[in-house]
Design a protein around this motif. Structure first.
Motif, PDB file in Angstrom:
ATOM      1  N   TRP A 180      -1.682   1.735  41.940  1.00 36.08           N
ATOM      2  CA  TRP A 180      -2.633   0.667  41.623  1.00 36.08           C
ATOM      3  C   TRP A 180      -2.212  -0.122  40.394  1.00 36.08           C
ATOM      4  O   TRP A 180      -2.319  -1.333  40.354  1.00 36.08           O
ATOM      5  N   ARG A 181      -1.778   0.592  39.364  1.00 37.30           N
ATOM      6  CA  ARG A 181      -1.472  -0.059  38.088  1.00 37.30           C
ATOM      7  C   ARG A 181       0.024  -0.344  37.896  1.00 37.30           C
ATOM      8  O   ARG A 181       0.421  -0.797  36.827  1.00 37.30           O
ATOM      9  N   HIS A 182       0.816  -0.042  38.900  1.00 31.26           N
ATOM     10  CA  HIS A 182       2.267  -0.250  38.832  1.00 31.26           C
ATOM     11  C   HIS A 182       2.868   0.393  37.583  1.00 31.26           C
ATOM     12  O   HIS A 182       3.559  -0.244  36.799  1.00 31.26           O
ATOM     13  N   GLU A 183       2.561   1.670  37.410  1.00 37.08           N
ATOM     14  CA  GLU A 183       3.084   2.419  36.274  1.00 37.08           C
ATOM     15  C   GLU A 183       3.641   3.754  36.752  1.00 37.08           C
ATOM     16  O   GLU A 183       3.226   4.264  37.790  1.00 37.08           O
ATOM     17  N   ASP A 184       4.576   4.283  36.025  1.00 33.07           N
ATOM     18  CA  ASP A 184       5.124   5.597  36.336  1.00 33.07           C
ATOM     19  C   ASP A 184       4.349   6.636  35.542  1.00 33.07           C
ATOM     20  O   ASP A 184       4.212   6.529  34.322  1.00 33.07           O
ATOM     21  N   LEU A 185       3.830   7.614  36.273  1.00 26.77           N
ATOM     22  CA  LEU A 185       3.093   8.715  35.652  1.00 26.77           C
ATOM     23  C   LEU A 185       3.829  10.005  35.958  1.00 26.77           C
ATOM     24  O   LEU A 185       4.695  10.053  36.838  1.00 26.77           O
ATOM     25  N   GLY A 186       3.470  11.060  35.273  1.00 25.33           N
ATOM     26  CA  GLY A 186       4.060  12.365  35.534  1.00 25.33           C
ATOM     27  C   GLY A 186       3.085  13.462  35.169  1.00 25.33           C
ATOM     28  O   GLY A 186       2.088  13.221  34.474  1.00 25.33           O
ATOM     29  N   VAL A 187       3.362  14.659  35.646  1.00 26.19           N
ATOM     30  CA  VAL A 187       2.548  15.824  35.315  1.00 26.19           C
ATOM     31  C   VAL A 187       3.479  16.951  34.902  1.00 26.19           C
ATOM     32  O   VAL A 187       4.550  17.129  35.471  1.00 26.19           O
ATOM     33  N   SER A 188       3.065  17.678  33.883  1.00 31.08           N
ATOM     34  CA  SER A 188       3.780  18.892  33.500  1.00 31.08           C
ATOM     35  C   SER A 188       2.774  20.035  33.528  1.00 31.08           C
ATOM     36  O   SER A 188       1.609  19.862  33.168  1.00 31.08           O
ATOM     37  N   ALA A 189       3.236  21.183  34.006  1.00 35.51           N
ATOM     38  CA  ALA A 189       2.372  22.355  34.125  1.00 35.51           C
ATOM     39  C   ALA A 189       3.032  23.519  33.413  1.00 35.51           C
ATOM     40  O   ALA A 189       4.237  23.723  33.520  1.00 35.51           O
ATOM     41  N   ASP A 190       2.222  24.248  32.669  1.00 34.93           N
ATOM     42  CA  ASP A 190       2.712  25.493  32.098  1.00 34.93           C
ATOM     43  C   ASP A 190       1.665  26.566  32.358  1.00 34.93           C
ATOM     44  O   ASP A 190       0.637  26.291  32.975  1.00 34.93           O
ATOM     45  N   ALA A 191       1.917  27.767  31.912  1.00 37.03           N
ATOM     46  CA  ALA A 191       1.025  28.880  32.226  1.00 37.03           C
ATOM     47  C   ALA A 191      -0.408  28.621  31.770  1.00 37.03           C
ATOM     48  O   ALA A 191      -1.353  29.094  32.396  1.00 37.03           O
TER      49      ALA A 191
ATOM     50  N   GLU B 117       2.006  27.253  37.526  1.00 36.84           N
ATOM     51  CA  GLU B 117       3.435  26.955  37.416  1.00 36.84           C
ATOM     52  C   GLU B 117       3.837  25.957  38.482  1.00 36.84           C
ATOM     53  O   GLU B 117       3.266  25.930  39.573  1.00 36.84           O
ATOM     54  N   ALA B 118       4.785  25.125  38.140  1.00 43.87           N
ATOM     55  CA  ALA B 118       5.385  24.221  39.115  1.00 43.87           C
ATOM     56  C   ALA B 118       6.451  25.045  39.842  1.00 43.87           C
ATOM     57  O   ALA B 118       7.421  25.476  39.227  1.00 43.87           O
ATOM     58  N   ALA B 119       6.262  25.275  41.127  1.00 48.22           N
ATOM     59  CA  ALA B 119       7.178  26.139  41.874  1.00 48.22           C
ATOM     60  C   ALA B 119       8.382  25.376  42.403  1.00 48.22           C
ATOM     61  O   ALA B 119       9.502  25.871  42.352  1.00 48.22           O
ATOM     62  N   SER B 120       8.144  24.168  42.928  1.00 46.02           N
ATOM     63  CA  SER B 120       9.275  23.411  43.464  1.00 46.02           C
ATOM     64  C   SER B 120       8.976  21.917  43.422  1.00 46.02           C
ATOM     65  O   SER B 120       7.818  21.496  43.405  1.00 46.02           O
ATOM     66  N   HIS B 121      10.072  21.143  43.433  1.00 45.21           N
ATOM     67  CA  HIS B 121       9.988  19.686  43.483  1.00 45.21           C
ATOM     68  C   HIS B 121      11.166  19.205  44.304  1.00 45.21           C
ATOM     69  O   HIS B 121      12.309  19.572  44.029  1.00 45.21           O
ATOM     70  N   ALA B 122      10.886  18.429  45.320  1.00 44.35           N
ATOM     71  CA  ALA B 122      11.919  17.924  46.236  1.00 44.35           C
ATOM     72  C   ALA B 122      12.723  19.079  46.842  1.00 44.35           C
ATOM     73  O   ALA B 122      13.920  18.983  47.032  1.00 44.35           O
ATOM     74  N   GLY B 123      12.045  20.187  47.122  1.00 43.57           N
ATOM     75  CA  GLY B 123      12.691  21.318  47.778  1.00 43.57           C
ATOM     76  C   GLY B 123      13.487  22.221  46.857  1.00 43.57           C
ATOM     77  O   GLY B 123      14.116  23.164  47.329  1.00 43.57           O
ATOM     78  N   ARG B 124      13.470  21.982  45.581  1.00 41.15           N
ATOM     79  CA  ARG B 124      14.222  22.814  44.630  1.00 41.15           C
ATOM     80  C   ARG B 124      13.281  23.463  43.632  1.00 41.15           C
ATOM     81  O   ARG B 124      12.274  22.868  43.237  1.00 41.15           O
ATOM     82  N   GLN B 125      13.623  24.646  43.174  1.00 44.56           N
ATOM     83  CA  GLN B 125      12.853  25.293  42.116  1.00 44.56           C
ATOM     84  C   GLN B 125      13.022  24.505  40.827  1.00 44.56           C
ATOM     85  O   GLN B 125      14.070  23.909  40.591  1.00 44.56           O
ATOM     86  N   VAL B 126      11.972  24.499  40.022  1.00 45.39           N
ATOM     87  CA  VAL B 126      12.015  23.752  38.767  1.00 45.39           C
ATOM     88  C   VAL B 126      11.723  24.690  37.596  1.00 45.39           C
ATOM     89  O   VAL B 126      10.959  25.641  37.730  1.00 45.39           O
ATOM     90  N   PRO B 127      12.333  24.428  36.452  1.00 44.65           N
ATOM     91  CA  PRO B 127      12.022  25.239  35.264  1.00 44.65           C
ATOM     92  C   PRO B 127      10.599  24.971  34.783  1.00 44.65           C
ATOM     93  O   PRO B 127      10.006  23.935  35.099  1.00 44.65           O
TER      94      PRO B 127
ATOM     95  N   VAL C  94       1.667  26.561  41.880  1.00 40.79           N
ATOM     96  CA  VAL C  94       1.000  27.826  42.211  1.00 40.79           C
ATOM     97  C   VAL C  94       0.094  28.212  41.054  1.00 40.79           C
ATOM     98  O   VAL C  94       0.526  28.265  39.900  1.00 40.79           O
ATOM     99  N   LEU C  95      -1.172  28.470  41.386  1.00 40.00           N
ATOM    100  CA  LEU C  95      -2.118  29.023  40.419  1.00 40.00           C
ATOM    101  C   LEU C  95      -2.284  30.493  40.739  1.00 40.00           C
ATOM    102  O   LEU C  95      -2.410  30.868  41.918  1.00 40.00           O
ATOM    103  N   ASP C  96      -2.299  31.317  39.704  1.00 34.34           N
ATOM    104  CA  ASP C  96      -2.338  32.765  39.885  1.00 34.34           C
ATOM    105  C   ASP C  96      -3.391  33.353  38.952  1.00 34.34           C
ATOM    106  O   ASP C  96      -3.491  32.950  37.798  1.00 34.34           O
ATOM    107  N   ALA C  97      -4.157  34.311  39.458  1.00 31.62           N
ATOM    108  CA  ALA C  97      -5.127  35.037  38.640  1.00 31.62           C
ATOM    109  C   ALA C  97      -5.264  36.441  39.201  1.00 31.62           C
ATOM    110  O   ALA C  97      -5.718  36.621  40.343  1.00 31.62           O
ATOM    111  N   ASP C  98      -4.846  37.421  38.443  1.00 28.00           N
ATOM    112  CA  ASP C  98      -4.978  38.831  38.832  1.00 28.00           C
ATOM    113  C   ASP C  98      -4.414  39.117  40.216  1.00 28.00           C
ATOM    114  O   ASP C  98      -5.042  39.807  41.025  1.00 28.00           O
TER     115      ASP C  98
END
Length: 171
Positions: free
Chosen positions: A70-81, A117-127, A146-150
């Motif tokens: 909509w806004r013609h901007e590049d966004l991104g997301v980062s995930a950690d534990a 955790e981010a498990a994969s992007h474009a078919g590859r595992q990501v750090p 992937v979200l994990d709890a117990d």
């Protein structure tokens, strides 16, 4: 022989003390419903919280992909534990800046015991803590989080058409 019902001084019936059968049954029904609801809330507590966080994250991802177009901007997301953060690319500075002006895309800390955790992007595992982009063109690579709890796991998958699916992973 006297009357079988107690009468007061003026011949009126004395007030009956105690509860009727209907009142007791209504009270028991209320207690049963309340205890059943409490048991369901306690039993489904962990799963419900995990699914709720996964749905919240999935909605934010879908919104970010649409906002990028909509806004013609590049966004991104980062995930950690501990949670996630959305970023906006500043083309003038050639840098990624955290988004602070949008409640949906505000940084989110996960409840105790829930990990992401981010498990994969474009078919590859990501750090860990990799920034996954949402392009203004709308052509985004598929990603899996992937979200994990117990030991319970929920997967959040995105596809190139910016659809997001939440799936419970069987152990």
């Amino acid at each position: 022989m006297g009357s079988l019902t107690p009468r007061g001084a003026f011949g009126r019936l004395a007030p009956v003390r105690g509860f009727t059968l209907v009142e007791i049954l209504v009270a028991l029904a209320i207690v049963a419903i309340a205890s059943g609801a409490a048991w369901l809330a306690w039993r489904g507590g962990g799963d419900a919280a995990l699914r709720r966080e996964a749905s919240r994250f999935a909605g934010a991802i879908e919104y970010a992909a649409q906002r990028a177009q909509w806004r013609h901007e590049d966004l991104g997301v980062s995930a950690d534990a501990g949670g996630w953060r959305f970023w906006r690319r500043d083309r003038e500075r050639n840098a990624w800046l955290p988004i602070a002006d949008d409640d949906v895309l505000a940084a989110r800390r996960l409840p105790d015991g829930v990990r992401l955790e981010a498990a994969s992007h474009a078919g590859r595992q990501v750090p860990a803590d990799t920034l996954l982009p949402f392009r203004a063109s709308g052509r985004n690579d598929p990603a899996t989080f992937v979200l994990d709890a117990d030991g319970r796991r929920v997967r959040v998958d995105t596809d190139p058409l910016n659809r997001v699916v939440v799936t419970t992973v069987e152990p």
